[in-house]
Design a protein around this motif. Structure first.
Motif, PDB file in Angstrom:
ATOM      1  N   PRO A 174       0.838  -1.252  -0.048  1.00 19.66           N
ATOM      2  CA  PRO A 174       0.038   0.034   0.087  1.00 19.66           C
ATOM      3  C   PRO A 174       0.897   1.204  -0.122  1.00 19.66           C
ATOM      4  N   VAL A 175       0.403   2.102  -0.846  1.00 27.13           N
ATOM      5  CA  VAL A 175       1.393   3.310  -0.948  1.00 27.13           C
ATOM      6  C   VAL A 175       0.618   4.604  -0.387  1.00 27.13           C
ATOM      7  N   PHE A 176       1.142   5.540   0.391  1.00 28.48           N
ATOM      8  CA  PHE A 176       0.623   6.852   0.512  1.00 28.48           C
ATOM      9  C   PHE A 176       1.670   7.843   0.728  1.00 28.48           C
ATOM     10  N   ASN A 177       2.093   8.748  -0.193  1.00 27.10           N
ATOM     11  CA  ASN A 177       3.065   9.786  -0.264  1.00 27.10           C
ATOM     12  C   ASN A 177       4.173   9.366   0.438  1.00 27.10           C
ATOM     13  N   GLY A 178       4.796   8.096  -0.474  1.00 27.26           N
ATOM     14  CA  GLY A 178       5.887   7.524   0.022  1.00 27.26           C
ATOM     15  C   GLY A 178       7.006   7.481  -1.180  1.00 27.26           C
ATOM     16  N   SER A 179       6.960   8.584  -2.042  1.00 25.86           N
ATOM     17  CA  SER A 179       7.770   8.586  -3.318  1.00 25.86           C
ATOM     18  C   SER A 179       9.150   8.175  -3.068  1.00 25.86           C
ATOM     19  N   SER A 180       9.645   8.700  -1.945  1.00 28.57           N
ATOM     20  CA  SER A 180      11.033   8.411  -1.743  1.00 28.57           C
ATOM     21  C   SER A 180      11.367   7.022  -1.293  1.00 28.57           C
ATOM     22  N   TYR A 181      10.572   6.385  -0.855  1.00 24.10           N
ATOM     23  CA  TYR A 181      10.649   4.788  -0.429  1.00 24.10           C
ATOM     24  C   TYR A 181      10.280   3.652  -1.451  1.00 24.10           C
ATOM     25  N   ILE A 182       9.489   4.018  -2.079  1.00 26.90           N
ATOM     26  CA  ILE A 182       8.764   2.787  -3.090  1.00 26.90           C
ATOM     27  C   ILE A 182       9.766   2.010  -3.852  1.00 26.90           C
ATOM     28  N   LYS A 183      10.644   2.689  -4.479  1.00 25.94           N
ATOM     29  CA  LYS A 183      11.308   1.900  -5.235  1.00 25.94           C
ATOM     30  C   LYS A 183      12.238   0.877  -4.599  1.00 25.94           C
ATOM     31  N   ARG A 184      12.650   1.228  -3.436  1.00 24.26           N
ATOM     32  CA  ARG A 184      13.734   0.314  -2.648  1.00 24.26           C
ATOM     33  C   ARG A 184      12.897  -0.854  -2.040  1.00 24.26           C
ATOM     34  N   ALA A 185      11.722  -0.391  -1.623  1.00 30.69           N
ATOM     35  CA  ALA A 185      10.692  -1.771  -1.347  1.00 30.69           C
ATOM     36  C   ALA A 185      10.591  -2.527  -2.473  1.00 30.69           C
ATOM     37  N   VAL A 186       9.981  -2.239  -3.632  1.00 33.35           N
ATOM     38  CA  VAL A 186       9.742  -3.121  -4.821  1.00 33.35           C
ATOM     39  C   VAL A 186      11.088  -3.776  -5.288  1.00 33.35           C
ATOM     40  N   ASP A 187      12.372  -3.017  -5.230  1.00 36.53           N
ATOM     41  CA  ASP A 187      13.529  -3.496  -5.487  1.00 36.53           C
ATOM     42  C   ASP A 187      13.745  -4.934  -4.718  1.00 36.53           C
ATOM     43  N   SER A 188      13.639  -4.733  -3.271  1.00 31.83           N
ATOM     44  CA  SER A 188      13.816  -5.911  -2.320  1.00 31.83           C
ATOM     45  C   SER A 188      12.853  -7.096  -2.801  1.00 31.83           C
ATOM     46  N   ALA A 189      11.652  -6.953  -3.160  1.00 33.55           N
ATOM     47  CA  ALA A 189      10.925  -7.984  -3.438  1.00 33.55           C
ATOM     48  C   ALA A 189      11.132  -8.471  -4.574  1.00 33.55           C
ATOM     49  N   LEU A 190      11.817  -7.666  -5.641  1.00 32.36           N
ATOM     50  CA  LEU A 190      12.072  -8.303  -7.111  1.00 32.36           C
ATOM     51  C   LEU A 190      13.615  -9.155  -6.829  1.00 32.36           C
ATOM     52  N   LYS A 191      14.330  -8.821  -5.795  1.00 32.95           N
ATOM     53  CA  LYS A 191      15.580  -9.588  -5.440  1.00 32.95           C
ATOM     54  C   LYS A 191      15.199 -10.738  -4.714  1.00 32.95           C
ATOM     55  N   SER A 192      14.087 -11.110  -4.527  1.00 31.70           N
ATOM     56  CA  SER A 192      13.728 -12.253  -3.909  1.00 31.70           C
ATOM     57  C   SER A 192      13.973 -13.514  -4.508  1.00 31.70           C
ATOM     58  N   SER A 193      14.469 -14.453  -3.661  1.00 27.39           N
ATOM     59  CA  SER A 193      15.228 -15.792  -4.307  1.00 27.39           C
ATOM     60  C   SER A 193      14.074 -16.750  -4.751  1.00 27.39           C
ATOM     61  N   TYR A 194      12.814 -16.177  -4.342  1.00 29.96           N
ATOM     62  CA  TYR A 194      11.266 -16.986  -4.776  1.00 29.96           C
ATOM     63  C   TYR A 194      10.942 -16.290  -5.763  1.00 29.96           C
ATOM     64  N   LYS A 195      10.847 -16.743  -7.024  1.00 32.35           N
ATOM     65  CA  LYS A 195      10.716 -15.995  -8.214  1.00 32.35           C
ATOM     66  C   LYS A 195       9.183 -15.801  -8.680  1.00 32.35           C
ATOM     67  N   ASN A 196       8.288 -16.802  -8.177  1.00 32.83           N
ATOM     68  CA  ASN A 196       6.989 -16.854  -8.713  1.00 32.83           C
ATOM     69  C   ASN A 196       6.049 -15.973  -7.776  1.00 32.83           C
ATOM     70  N   ILE A 197       6.248 -14.622  -8.263  1.00 30.58           N
ATOM     71  CA  ILE A 197       5.826 -13.611  -7.496  1.00 30.58           C
ATOM     72  C   ILE A 197       5.034 -12.643  -8.418  1.00 30.58           C
ATOM     73  N   GLU A 198       4.088 -11.742  -7.893  1.00 31.39           N
ATOM     74  CA  GLU A 198       3.513 -10.625  -8.505  1.00 31.39           C
ATOM     75  C   GLU A 198       3.701  -9.462  -7.383  1.00 31.39           C
ATOM     76  N   ILE A 199       3.717  -8.291  -7.916  1.00 32.50           N
ATOM     77  CA  ILE A 199       3.878  -7.171  -6.774  1.00 32.50           C
ATOM     78  C   ILE A 199       2.840  -6.276  -7.442  1.00 32.50           C
TER      79      ILE A 199
END
Length: 201
Positions: A17-42
């Protein structure tokens, strides 16, 4: 000849969930994309941000196939945003993450493995590491088993909410989040889900 059991890798929906978090969002998404578990949607759900959050979310959704974005023109409350994502998600499990948090690479794989091995558990949290502005960290632990959790859940939240992975169908069955319980709508959801299974950390 040895026969190996295939690894079960159900789809996991990472909901942010996002609310006025423009400076944080990319870092959160990047951490999920780097997961060792690949069968995900964000799934990014912007709850009427007034900063550049919607632009950042749209940019990430265009760049990565695993990322989808939806946004509200006005702020409706986090519970409403989370319910929207819950209905949009396709995964067997929902993996919660806040816009200003990151996850370990092993997080999703570890939680999926536990939930498959313990199908009676409908929501699973974990310990978390808090990092302050000075970079100092502190590990916070939560009660591990269902019996202990039920003794305190009316006083303390059983989980750090962005650490939780839970069964999507059970969450839908109990009606998802109730925004009228904000800011305790997450805890109220866990208590409702516990009618159909156990909680654990």
């Amino acid at each position: 000849m040895k026969h190996t059991t295939p690894i079960t890798t159900p789809l996991v929906s990472v909901v942010i969930p996002v609310f006025n978090g423009s400076s944080y969002i990319k870092r959160a998404v990047d951490s999920a994309l780097k997961s060792s578990y690949k069968n995900i949607e964000i799934i990014l759900v912007d709850d009427g941000s007034t900063d550049q959050s919607q632009f950042v979310c749209q940019t990430l959704a265009k760049k990565y196939k695993k990322v989808t974005y939806c946004g509200f023109t006005k702020n409706k409350g986090q519970g409403i945003a989370l319910n929207y994502a819950l209905k949009k998600a396709k995964g067997k499990y929902i993996c919660r993450l806040n816009q200003d948090d990151t996850m370990l690479k092993s997080r999703i794989a570890t939680q999926v493995k536990y939930l498959i091995k313990n199908p009676q558990v409908v929501a699973l949290g974990s310990s978390i590491t808090l990092v302050d502005e000075k970079g100092q960290s502190q590990i916070v632990h939560y009660l591990e088993n269902d019996a202990e959790i039920r003794k305190i859940w009316l006083v303390l939240s059983p989980f750090s909410d962005p650490s939780v992975m839970f069964d999507r169908l059970v969450a839908l069955k109990v009606g998802g989040h109730d925004q009228s319980f904000w800011p305790a709508n997450d805890t109220q959801l866990w208590i409702k889900m516990a009618q159909y299974g156990q909680l654990a950390n």
